[in-house]
Design a protein around this motif. Structure first.
Motif, PDB file in Angstrom:
ATOM      1  N   ILE A  69     -74.336 -55.810  35.055  1.00  0.00           N
ATOM      2  CA  ILE A  69     -73.641 -55.721  33.764  1.00  0.00           C
ATOM      3  C   ILE A  69     -72.136 -55.571  33.987  1.00  0.00           C
ATOM      4  O   ILE A  69     -71.326 -56.210  33.304  1.00  0.00           O
ATOM      5  CB  ILE A  69     -74.201 -54.565  32.924  1.00  0.00           C
ATOM      6  CG1 ILE A  69     -75.660 -54.838  32.559  1.00  0.00           C
ATOM      7  CG2 ILE A  69     -73.366 -54.344  31.666  1.00  0.00           C
ATOM      8  CD1 ILE A  69     -76.384 -53.653  31.957  1.00  0.00           C
ATOM      9  N   THR A  70     -71.757 -54.752  34.961  1.00  0.00           N
ATOM     10  CA  THR A  70     -70.340 -54.573  35.298  1.00  0.00           C
ATOM     11  C   THR A  70     -69.721 -55.891  35.749  1.00  0.00           C
ATOM     12  O   THR A  70     -68.601 -56.228  35.346  1.00  0.00           O
ATOM     13  CB  THR A  70     -70.185 -53.522  36.407  1.00  0.00           C
ATOM     14  OG1 THR A  70     -70.771 -52.299  35.978  1.00  0.00           O
ATOM     15  CG2 THR A  70     -68.734 -53.292  36.757  1.00  0.00           C
ATOM     16  N   ALA A  71     -70.435 -56.627  36.580  1.00  0.00           N
ATOM     17  CA  ALA A  71     -69.924 -57.917  37.058  1.00  0.00           C
ATOM     18  C   ALA A  71     -69.737 -58.897  35.906  1.00  0.00           C
ATOM     19  O   ALA A  71     -68.731 -59.614  35.855  1.00  0.00           O
ATOM     20  CB  ALA A  71     -70.876 -58.494  38.109  1.00  0.00           C
ATOM     21  N   ILE A  72     -70.671 -58.914  34.976  1.00  0.00           N
ATOM     22  CA  ILE A  72     -70.548 -59.806  33.822  1.00  0.00           C
ATOM     23  C   ILE A  72     -69.323 -59.449  32.993  1.00  0.00           C
ATOM     24  O   ILE A  72     -68.550 -60.328  32.587  1.00  0.00           O
ATOM     25  CB  ILE A  72     -71.837 -59.776  32.975  1.00  0.00           C
ATOM     26  CG1 ILE A  72     -72.991 -60.425  33.725  1.00  0.00           C
ATOM     27  CG2 ILE A  72     -71.623 -60.452  31.619  1.00  0.00           C
ATOM     28  CD1 ILE A  72     -74.350 -60.209  33.092  1.00  0.00           C
ATOM     29  N   ILE A  73     -69.121 -58.168  32.743  1.00  0.00           N
ATOM     30  CA  ILE A  73     -67.959 -57.729  31.958  1.00  0.00           C
ATOM     31  C   ILE A  73     -66.665 -58.060  32.694  1.00  0.00           C
ATOM     32  O   ILE A  73     -65.714 -58.579  32.097  1.00  0.00           O
ATOM     33  CB  ILE A  73     -68.060 -56.220  31.650  1.00  0.00           C
ATOM     34  CG1 ILE A  73     -69.214 -55.956  30.687  1.00  0.00           C
ATOM     35  CG2 ILE A  73     -66.743 -55.683  31.089  1.00  0.00           C
ATOM     36  CD1 ILE A  73     -69.546 -54.496  30.505  1.00  0.00           C
ATOM     37  N   THR A  74     -66.616 -57.777  33.996  1.00  0.00           N
ATOM     38  CA  THR A  74     -65.405 -58.035  34.770  1.00  0.00           C
ATOM     39  C   THR A  74     -65.076 -59.521  34.814  1.00  0.00           C
ATOM     40  O   THR A  74     -63.928 -59.921  34.600  1.00  0.00           O
ATOM     41  CB  THR A  74     -65.558 -57.483  36.200  1.00  0.00           C
ATOM     42  OG1 THR A  74     -65.841 -56.085  36.127  1.00  0.00           O
ATOM     43  CG2 THR A  74     -64.297 -57.690  37.000  1.00  0.00           C
ATOM     44  N   VAL A  75     -66.071 -60.347  35.069  1.00  0.00           N
ATOM     45  CA  VAL A  75     -65.838 -61.800  35.127  1.00  0.00           C
ATOM     46  C   VAL A  75     -65.404 -62.324  33.757  1.00  0.00           C
ATOM     47  O   VAL A  75     -64.521 -63.185  33.667  1.00  0.00           O
ATOM     48  CB  VAL A  75     -67.094 -62.523  35.657  1.00  0.00           C
ATOM     49  CG1 VAL A  75     -67.005 -64.030  35.454  1.00  0.00           C
ATOM     50  CG2 VAL A  75     -67.317 -62.197  37.117  1.00  0.00           C
ATOM     51  N   SER A  76     -65.991 -61.789  32.690  1.00  0.00           N
ATOM     52  CA  SER A  76     -65.598 -62.214  31.343  1.00  0.00           C
ATOM     53  C   SER A  76     -64.138 -61.878  31.068  1.00  0.00           C
ATOM     54  O   SER A  76     -63.384 -62.720  30.552  1.00  0.00           O
ATOM     55  CB  SER A  76     -66.480 -61.545  30.299  1.00  0.00           C
ATOM     56  OG  SER A  76     -67.814 -61.894  30.471  1.00  0.00           O
ATOM     57  N   LEU A  77     -63.722 -60.656  31.413  1.00  0.00           N
ATOM     58  CA  LEU A  77     -62.326 -60.277  31.186  1.00  0.00           C
ATOM     59  C   LEU A  77     -61.380 -61.041  32.106  1.00  0.00           C
ATOM     60  O   LEU A  77     -60.270 -61.399  31.699  1.00  0.00           O
ATOM     61  CB  LEU A  77     -62.147 -58.775  31.354  1.00  0.00           C
ATOM     62  CG  LEU A  77     -62.669 -57.952  30.186  1.00  0.00           C
ATOM     63  CD1 LEU A  77     -62.625 -56.467  30.485  1.00  0.00           C
ATOM     64  CD2 LEU A  77     -61.868 -58.246  28.926  1.00  0.00           C
ATOM     65  N   LEU A  78     -61.813 -61.298  33.334  1.00  0.00           N
ATOM     66  CA  LEU A  78     -60.996 -62.121  34.230  1.00  0.00           C
ATOM     67  C   LEU A  78     -60.801 -63.523  33.653  1.00  0.00           C
ATOM     68  O   LEU A  78     -59.682 -64.044  33.630  1.00  0.00           O
ATOM     69  CB  LEU A  78     -61.655 -62.228  35.598  1.00  0.00           C
ATOM     70  CG  LEU A  78     -61.308 -61.183  36.633  1.00  0.00           C
ATOM     71  CD1 LEU A  78     -62.195 -61.326  37.856  1.00  0.00           C
ATOM     72  CD2 LEU A  78     -59.859 -61.254  37.013  1.00  0.00           C
ATOM     73  N   ALA A  79     -61.889 -64.105  33.184  1.00  0.00           N
ATOM     74  CA  ALA A  79     -61.805 -65.455  32.614  1.00  0.00           C
ATOM     75  C   ALA A  79     -60.907 -65.461  31.382  1.00  0.00           C
ATOM     76  O   ALA A  79     -60.084 -66.372  31.209  1.00  0.00           O
ATOM     77  CB  ALA A  79     -63.198 -65.959  32.262  1.00  0.00           C
ATOM     78  N   LEU A  80     -61.048 -64.463  30.529  1.00  0.00           N
ATOM     79  CA  LEU A  80     -60.202 -64.370  29.340  1.00  0.00           C
ATOM     80  C   LEU A  80     -58.731 -64.259  29.708  1.00  0.00           C
ATOM     81  O   LEU A  80     -57.884 -64.965  29.146  1.00  0.00           O
ATOM     82  CB  LEU A  80     -60.616 -63.161  28.490  1.00  0.00           C
ATOM     83  CG  LEU A  80     -59.693 -62.815  27.325  1.00  0.00           C
ATOM     84  CD1 LEU A  80     -59.850 -63.835  26.208  1.00  0.00           C
ATOM     85  CD2 LEU A  80     -59.970 -61.426  26.824  1.00  0.00           C
ATOM     86  N   ASN A  81     -58.416 -63.414  30.675  1.00  0.00           N
ATOM     87  CA  ASN A  81     -57.020 -63.224  31.062  1.00  0.00           C
ATOM     88  C   ASN A  81     -56.451 -64.435  31.790  1.00  0.00           C
ATOM     89  O   ASN A  81     -55.296 -64.804  31.562  1.00  0.00           O
ATOM     90  CB  ASN A  81     -56.881 -61.963  31.926  1.00  0.00           C
ATOM     91  CG  ASN A  81     -56.944 -60.716  31.093  1.00  0.00           C
ATOM     92  OD1 ASN A  81     -56.219 -60.572  30.122  1.00  0.00           O
ATOM     93  ND2 ASN A  81     -57.835 -59.815  31.443  1.00  0.00           N
ATOM     94  N   ILE A  82     -57.252 -65.062  32.633  1.00  0.00           N
ATOM     95  CA  ILE A  82     -56.763 -66.253  33.328  1.00  0.00           C
ATOM     96  C   ILE A  82     -56.573 -67.400  32.337  1.00  0.00           C
ATOM     97  O   ILE A  82     -55.572 -68.126  32.394  1.00  0.00           O
ATOM     98  CB  ILE A  82     -57.718 -66.632  34.477  1.00  0.00           C
ATOM     99  CG1 ILE A  82     -57.635 -65.579  35.578  1.00  0.00           C
ATOM    100  CG2 ILE A  82     -57.392 -68.014  35.029  1.00  0.00           C
ATOM    101  CD1 ILE A  82     -58.695 -65.706  36.642  1.00  0.00           C
ATOM    102  N   TYR A  83     -57.504 -67.553  31.404  1.00  0.00           N
ATOM    103  CA  TYR A  83     -57.347 -68.582  30.370  1.00  0.00           C
ATOM    104  C   TYR A  83     -56.097 -68.323  29.535  1.00  0.00           C
ATOM    105  O   TYR A  83     -55.332 -69.250  29.253  1.00  0.00           O
ATOM    106  CB  TYR A  83     -58.585 -68.642  29.477  1.00  0.00           C
ATOM    107  CG  TYR A  83     -58.384 -69.543  28.282  1.00  0.00           C
ATOM    108  CD1 TYR A  83     -58.433 -70.926  28.426  1.00  0.00           C
ATOM    109  CD2 TYR A  83     -58.103 -69.009  27.028  1.00  0.00           C
ATOM    110  CE1 TYR A  83     -58.207 -71.757  27.347  1.00  0.00           C
ATOM    111  CE2 TYR A  83     -57.884 -69.835  25.940  1.00  0.00           C
ATOM    112  CZ  TYR A  83     -57.935 -71.206  26.103  1.00  0.00           C
ATOM    113  OH  TYR A  83     -57.712 -72.026  25.031  1.00  0.00           O
ATOM    114  N   SER A  84     -55.891 -67.058  29.141  1.00  0.00           N
ATOM    115  CA  SER A  84     -54.709 -66.730  28.331  1.00  0.00           C
ATOM    116  C   SER A  84     -53.432 -67.015  29.091  1.00  0.00           C
ATOM    117  O   SER A  84     -52.466 -67.549  28.530  1.00  0.00           O
ATOM    118  CB  SER A  84     -54.750 -65.256  27.912  1.00  0.00           C
ATOM    119  OG  SER A  84     -55.878 -64.997  27.125  1.00  0.00           O
TER     120      SER A  84
END
Length: 186
Positions: A69-84
């Motif tokens: 669950i932690t990995a999913i949250i971290t990857v999601s926030l990483l993807a959001l920040n890299i996309y932004s």
């Protein structure tokens, strides 16, 4: 939009995405406590003690659930920040390293610490004491406690800032807006 304005806008987005760490911390203390306490409550430990590495494997798989669950949250926030960052056309190698370190420090490690607190509470305490402990940890690590300590210093000259240092878990001053002129803070 000029590049400097893009950077400032993006840094605001990055700081906003890190503010969720406080809520993740509280959520994962509670969830990990309940997950680990469930095996104690149902007397599963007595059964697992009869098998080889039974308790250790149970804790391992429970922690694995939290890690996934932690990995999913971290990857999601990483993807959001890299996309932004790429959307604002400010993505550089240095900024990418900063985003990764920021997510690892302020999301992954915070959730890991919360899960460890929840695990320890499940081993050594009953539900009422654990919930009271969670509330106290949430209060003492919040911005509200820092504001109260600041008010006590200004109003009564009572310096309790050394107490706030014990509960520094999150990014400093999560209410602040980053100033790009000072660089990137981790």
């Amino acid at each position: 939009i000029p590049v400097e304005e893009n950077r400032e806008a993006y840094m605001l987005i990055l700081s906003e995405s890190q503010k969720i760490s406080y809520f993740l911390f509280i959520f994962f203390i509670f969830i990990s406590y309940e997950l680990f306490y469930l095996s104690h409550k149902s007397n599963l430990n007595e059964t697992l003690k009869t098998t080889k590495k039974g308790i250790r494997n149970t804790y391992f798989y429970q922690y694995l659930i939290i890690f996934i669950i932690t990995a999913i949250i971290t990857v999601s926030l990483l993807a959001l920040n890299i996309y932004s960052a790429s959307h604002f056309k400010v993505l550089t190698t240095e900024l990418l390293v900063h985003i990764i370190l920021n997510c690892l420090l302020n999301i992954t490690l915070v959730i890991t610490l919360a899960s460890s607190f929840g695990f320890l509470l499940s081993l050594f305490s009953k539900k009422v004491f654990a919930y009271i402990s969670i509330v106290f940890i949430a209060f003492f690590s919040s911005e509200i406690f820092k504001d109260i300590v600041s008010t006590l210093l200004e109003g009564f000259g009572l310096d309790l800032y050394h107490l706030t240092d014990l509960f520094v878990i999150f990014p400093p001053n999560m209410k602040s807006v980053p100033i790009y002129a000072f660089g990137l803070s981790v």
